[in-house]
Design an enzyme around this catalytic site. Structure first.
Site, PDB file in Angstrom:
ATOM      1  N   CYS A 114       0.844  -1.199   0.000  1.00 35.27           N
ATOM      2  CA  CYS A 114       0.000   0.000   0.000  1.00 35.27           C
ATOM      3  C   CYS A 114       0.878   1.248   0.000  1.00 35.27           C
ATOM      4  O   CYS A 114       1.617   1.502   0.952  1.00 35.27           O
ATOM      5  CB  CYS A 114      -0.923  -0.016   1.219  1.00 35.27           C
ATOM      6  SG  CYS A 114      -1.867   1.502   1.470  1.00 35.27           S
ATOM      7  N   CYS A 170       0.016   3.641   2.855  1.00 34.51           N
ATOM      8  CA  CYS A 170       0.531   3.160   4.144  1.00 34.51           C
ATOM      9  C   CYS A 170       2.019   3.473   4.278  1.00 34.51           C
ATOM     10  O   CYS A 170       2.482   3.894   5.345  1.00 34.51           O
ATOM     11  CB  CYS A 170       0.306   1.664   4.269  1.00 34.51           C
ATOM     12  SG  CYS A 170      -1.421   1.134   4.148  1.00 34.51           S
TER      13      CYS A 170
END
Length: 280
Positions: free
Chosen positions: A133, A136
């Site tokens: 991600c 993230c």
């Protein structure tokens, strides 16, 4: 007496050629020693002339004797492997960088349940992330900074790729995702945010990190979440639904209100209040 073997050769019998190497150090003279490497590069063999010898300490050791020669060859092999092997340092993954003492990686669903229950009245932030991600990864350094500035807050990290089944049971379908828990209050809030919406995280942290005291033990996950985790065959969570207490017959009788024979009814008419009594 350390010397450098500058003229030793690696022999390839199957190809009829040899490769010179240098840079290997040892504590004894190994003049005339040849190292033979198999075509598969998986075995290493020594050969030497019968006149090959070495001095160790105050006595001499004839290396023509194979059993006496083996320890010295083993040291040479270890040194050679150290020179020929590629030394590649272990790269640190982005989610492992900047971690603080109050940041913990969740190992299992039971670990998450126990960590929340054992936190007492401490604020706990569960951070759901994925190694793939991008949001993230970009947000991780700031989360580490928040953890450093708030040492009394416990940050639990859940790797989505390693705990997909658990995240599914907890209804986590967007990343990065955060849930705040505290003491007997249980879950305080949950939301997703990125670098662009980091203010949402700052506001929640400022609101729920203030000192407060909650009565009773830590609640942790919601009962519906615990039941979902326990019902998941891919997980191992020890949870049994607590039975509802059944009141005793005497308690039911005392708790049942007795309706009066007359119940007053107030009717407003004009400016005068008249009270009528109605027979029950």
């Amino acid at each position: 007496m350390a010397e450098v073997l500058s003229k030793s050769k690696l022999l390839f019998p199957s190809e009829g050629r040899s490769v010179s190497f240098s840079g290997m150090r040892r504590s004894n003279s190994l003049a005339g020693l040849h190292l033979t490497l198999s075509p598969s590069f998986q075995s290493l063999r020594f050969s030497s002339s019968s006149s090959f010898s070495s001095s160790i300490g105050n006595g001499g050791v004839a290396l023509g004797d194979w059993s006496r020669r083996r320890p010295l060859e083993r040291n040479a092999i270890d040194s050679l492997h150290a020179k020929m092997s590629l030394r590649i340092g272990k790269s640190v993954k982005w989610w492992e960088k900047g971690l603080q003492p109050n940041m913990k990686e969740v190992q299992s669903a039971q670990d998450l349940v126990d960590s929340l229950l054992n936190a007492d009245n401490k604020l706990v932030i569960v951070d759901f992330y994925s190694p793939g991600c991008g949001g993230c990864k970009a947000l991780h350094p700031k989360i580490c900074q928040f953890a450093e500035l708030n040492p009394d807050v416990l940050f639990l990290q859940v790797n989505y790729e390693e705990h997909k089944s658990m995240c599914y049971s907890l209804n986590v379908h967007v990343l990065p995702f955060f849930r705040f828990y505290r003491g007997a209050h249980g879950r305080l809030c949950s939301f997703s945010c990125t670098n662009a919406t980091i203010k949402k995280f700052k506001d929640a942290l400022a609101k729920h990190s203030t000192d407060r005291c909650s009565l009773g033990p830590a609640k942790g996950l919601e009962e519906s979440e615990l039941l979902s985790l326990a019902a998941n065959k891919d997980l191992s969570v020890d949870y049994n639904k607590k039975p509802m207490p059944v009141p005793a017959p005497d308690d039911v009788a005392e708790a049942t209100p007795i309706s009066p024979m007359f119940s007053p009814t107030r009717v407003l008419k004009g400016s005068e209040d008249k009270v009528f009594s109605k027979v029950g």
